[in-house]
Design an enzyme around this catalytic site. Sequence first.
Site, PDB file in Angstrom:
ATOM      1  N   ASP A  56      -5.958  -6.848   5.385  1.00 10.69           N
ATOM      2  CA  ASP A  56      -7.418  -6.865   5.203  1.00 10.69           C
ATOM      3  C   ASP A  56      -7.869  -6.830   3.747  1.00 10.69           C
ATOM      4  OD1 ASP A  56      -6.671  -4.284   4.682  1.00 10.69           O
ATOM      5  OD2 ASP A  56      -7.936  -3.328   6.194  1.00 10.69           O
ATOM      6  N   GLY A  83       0.322  -5.248   0.369  1.00  6.38           N
ATOM      7  CA  GLY A  83      -0.711  -5.213  -0.676  1.00  6.38           C
ATOM      8  C   GLY A  83      -0.300  -5.966  -1.931  1.00  6.38           C
ATOM      9  N   ASP A 115      -1.514  -9.324  -1.363  1.00  9.19           N
ATOM     10  CA  ASP A 115      -2.972  -9.349  -1.600  1.00  9.19           C
ATOM     11  C   ASP A 115      -3.242  -9.541  -3.091  1.00  9.19           C
ATOM     12  OD1 ASP A 115      -4.026  -8.764   1.053  1.00  9.19           O
ATOM     13  OD2 ASP A 115      -3.212  -6.748   0.806  1.00  9.19           O
ATOM     14  N   ILE A 143       0.857  -1.196   0.000  1.00  6.42           N
ATOM     15  CA  ILE A 143       0.000   0.000   0.000  1.00  6.42           C
ATOM     16  C   ILE A 143       0.891   1.243   0.000  1.00  6.42           C
ATOM     17  CG2 ILE A 143      -0.146   0.244   2.524  1.00  6.42           C
ATOM     18  CD1 ILE A 143      -3.228   0.502   0.418  1.00  6.42           C
ATOM     19  N   GLU A 176       1.933  -6.583   7.031  1.00  9.24           N
ATOM     20  CA  GLU A 176       0.971  -5.730   7.739  1.00  9.24           C
ATOM     21  C   GLU A 176       1.180  -5.660   9.248  1.00  9.24           C
ATOM     22  OE1 GLU A 176       0.359  -7.434   5.079  1.00  9.24           O
ATOM     23  OE2 GLU A 176      -1.099  -6.417   3.809  1.00  9.24           O
TER      24      GLU A 176
HETATM   25  C1  LIG Z   1      -6.679  -0.047   4.814  1.00 10.65           C
HETATM   26  C2  LIG Z   1      -5.354  -0.710   4.642  1.00 10.65           C
HETATM   27  C3  LIG Z   1      -5.263  -1.427   3.395  1.00 10.65           C
HETATM   28  C4  LIG Z   1      -4.183  -2.043   2.937  1.00 10.65           C
HETATM   29  C5  LIG Z   1      -2.992  -2.216   3.662  1.00 10.65           C
HETATM   30  C6  LIG Z   1      -1.907  -2.813   3.107  1.00 10.65           C
HETATM   31  C7  LIG Z   1      -0.726  -2.936   3.948  1.00 10.65           C
HETATM   32  C8  LIG Z   1       0.606  -3.033   3.256  1.00 10.65           C
HETATM   33  O1  LIG Z   1       0.769  -3.008   2.072  1.00 10.65           O
HETATM   34  S1  LIG Z   1       1.842  -3.226   4.399  1.00 10.65           S
HETATM   35  C9  LIG Z   1       3.286  -3.019   3.445  1.00 10.65           C
HETATM   36  C10 LIG Z   1       3.655  -1.563   3.229  1.00 10.65           C
HETATM   37  N1  LIG Z   1       4.901  -1.521   2.525  1.00 10.65           N
HETATM   38  C11 LIG Z   1       6.089  -1.566   3.130  1.00 10.65           C
HETATM   39  O2  LIG Z   1       6.217  -1.600   4.334  1.00 10.65           O
HETATM   40  C12 LIG Z   1       7.291  -1.516   2.207  1.00 10.65           C
HETATM   41  C13 LIG Z   1       8.022  -0.211   2.331  1.00 10.65           C
HETATM   42  N2  LIG Z   1       9.183  -0.188   1.430  1.00 10.65           N
HETATM   43  C14 LIG Z   1      10.341  -0.830   1.685  1.00 10.65           C
HETATM   44  O3  LIG Z   1      10.509  -1.532   2.658  1.00 10.65           O
HETATM   45  C15 LIG Z   1      11.442  -0.596   0.700  1.00 10.65           C
HETATM   46  O4  LIG Z   1      11.118   0.493  -0.103  1.00 10.65           O
HETATM   47  C16 LIG Z   1      11.778  -1.830  -0.199  1.00 10.65           C
HETATM   48  C17 LIG Z   1      10.530  -2.373  -0.887  1.00 10.65           C
HETATM   49  C18 LIG Z   1      12.424  -2.924   0.655  1.00 10.65           C
HETATM   50  C19 LIG Z   1      12.791  -1.411  -1.300  1.00 10.65           C
HETATM   51  O5  LIG Z   1      13.886  -0.759  -0.752  1.00 10.65           O
HETATM   52  P1  LIG Z   1      14.849   0.134  -1.660  1.00 10.65           P
HETATM   53  O6  LIG Z   1      15.133  -0.560  -2.930  1.00 10.65           O
HETATM   54  O7  LIG Z   1      15.971   0.553  -0.792  1.00 10.65           O
HETATM   55  O8  LIG Z   1      13.966   1.421  -2.073  1.00 10.65           O
HETATM   56  P2  LIG Z   1      13.591   2.689  -1.165  1.00 10.65           P
HETATM   57  O9  LIG Z   1      14.687   3.687  -1.264  1.00 10.65           O
HETATM   58  O10 LIG Z   1      13.168   2.254   0.191  1.00 10.65           O
HETATM   59  O11 LIG Z   1      12.279   3.231  -1.901  1.00 10.65           O
HETATM   60  C20 LIG Z   1      12.367   3.982  -3.123  1.00 10.65           C
HETATM   61  C21 LIG Z   1      11.261   5.019  -3.102  1.00 10.65           C
HETATM   62  O12 LIG Z   1      10.010   4.354  -3.032  1.00 10.65           O
HETATM   63  C22 LIG Z   1       9.259   4.841  -1.911  1.00 10.65           C
HETATM   64  N3  LIG Z   1       8.431   3.770  -1.364  1.00 10.65           N
HETATM   65  C23 LIG Z   1       8.798   2.528  -1.092  1.00 10.65           C
HETATM   66  N4  LIG Z   1       7.760   1.821  -0.616  1.00 10.65           N
HETATM   67  C24 LIG Z   1       6.716   2.678  -0.566  1.00 10.65           C
HETATM   68  C25 LIG Z   1       5.362   2.549  -0.147  1.00 10.65           C
HETATM   69  N5  LIG Z   1       4.863   1.380   0.291  1.00 10.65           N
HETATM   70  N6  LIG Z   1       4.567   3.620  -0.206  1.00 10.65           N
HETATM   71  C26 LIG Z   1       5.016   4.809  -0.671  1.00 10.65           C
HETATM   72  N7  LIG Z   1       6.318   4.994  -1.091  1.00 10.65           N
HETATM   73  C27 LIG Z   1       7.135   3.932  -1.033  1.00 10.65           C
HETATM   74  C28 LIG Z   1      10.340   5.280  -0.931  1.00 10.65           C
HETATM   75  O13 LIG Z   1       9.805   6.168   0.009  1.00 10.65           O
HETATM   76  C29 LIG Z   1      11.351   5.893  -1.857  1.00 10.65           C
HETATM   77  O14 LIG Z   1      10.889   7.170  -2.232  1.00 10.65           O
HETATM   78  P3  LIG Z   1      11.906   8.432  -2.205  1.00 10.65           P
HETATM   79  O15 LIG Z   1      11.043   9.599  -2.598  1.00 10.65           O
HETATM   80  O16 LIG Z   1      12.957   8.068  -3.221  1.00 10.65           O
HETATM   81  O17 LIG Z   1      12.450   8.507  -0.821  1.00 10.65           O
END
Ligand SMILES: CC/C=C\C=C\CC(=O)SCCNC(=O)CCNC(=O)[C@H](O)C(C)(C)COP(=O)(O)OP(=O)(O)OC[C@H]1O[C@@H](n2cnc3c(N)ncnc32)[C@H](O)[C@@H]1OP(=O)(O)O
Length: 274
Positions: free
Chosen positions: A155, A124, A127, A67, A147
């Site tokens: 969810d 997500g 999902d 997400i 999550e």
């Molecule tokens: C009502 C609720 C409904 C649904 C809920 C769903 C729940 C979920 O989906 S839980 C999972 C959420 N996601 C995460 O926790 C993952 C977060 N990201 C990471 O851990 C890392 O980015 C990575 C996937 C391991 C990759 O790492 P790396 O290759 O080092 O890249 P980064 O430098 O971290 O990311 C690059 C760039 O992308 C942005 N970004 C990464 N993930 C997200 C995200 N989930 N949402 C928004 N943005 C994301 C990150 O911030 C970076 O942006 P910059 O502007 O370059 O900083």
Amino acid sequence: MEEYKSLKITSDSGGVYNLILNRPATLNALSPDFFVEFPKALSHLDENPNVSVIVLSGKGDHFCAGIDINSLKTISSSTAASDDRGRAAERLRRHVLFMQEAITSVEKCRKPVIASIHGACIGGGIDLITACDIRFSTDSAFFSVKEVDLAIVADLGTLQRLPFIVGYANAMELALTARRFSASEAKHLGLVSKVFASKSAMDQAVLAFAQGLAAKSPLAVTGTKAVLLKSRDMTLERALDYVATWNSGAVISDDLNEAILAHSQKRKPVFAKL
Ligand SMILES: CC/C=C\C=C\CC(=O)SCCNC(=O)CCNC(=O)[C@H](O)C(C)(C)COP(=O)(O)OP(=O)(O)OC[C@H]1O[C@@H](n2cnc3c(N)ncnc32)[C@H](O)[C@@H]1OP(=O)(O)O
């Protein structure tokens, strides 16, 4: 072809269409646009008779980072701002149901949807892939039912679909720990069917696989998807009854005659589109 903010659609020969998560700067995190556009895109592909098989993939270095975390903050603050907790809760519940519908649109699509996964597939992203009919990945792909680490209960379908794919105990362990697991473990668990050494090798193999599926009777393919999905949620007795009804309707089709004729003439069958 429709224009989307979060998605891109391309086509390959033989009725194979690619539905691509197209926000590489945020690792294809699932944005509010995605939840509106994804079911629309799938519905258009479903209605388009030129489409036989859909391949779902992600642009850039990762399949999907879950997400969009920024949208998650908006969801939680919009409910906290309300002065009536009951109404805020009811609104949030409807919003979650709306997001669930977007993911479930993969199952509602009559055509097979293949997930082609590279890099991260998190939250997500799980999902999404668990709603797909078939999953392939690169050997460097990694997965996490993330999550609980964000202090939420998954969810959007993972907790309901994953146990059918990897078994209840494995699903429970993956969802409670949120640990990252590799493509080889995903293959061992049955979450992905095949693992490829590189993205280009996967793209090539998935296209050939999808074209193979696309050449089969569309009625038999769509029927098999529909019956397997319905059977998952039914007793054995009801599921057998359902497939008897399905086949009594679909068995008398030109596809059956063409399959028999092609077999006897030692040629490949040619079927009308769906
Ligand atoms: C009502 C609720 C409904 C649904 C809920 C769903 C729940 C979920 O989906 S839980 C999972 C959420 N996601 C995460 O926790 C993952 C977060 N990201 C990471 O851990 C890392 O980015 C990575 C996937 C391991 C990759 O790492 P790396 O290759 O080092 O890249 P980064 O430098 O971290 O990311 C690059 C760039 O992308 C942005 N970004 C990464 N993930 C997200 C995200 N989930 N949402 C928004 N943005 C994301 C990150 O911030 C970076 O942006 P910059 O502007 O370059 O900083």
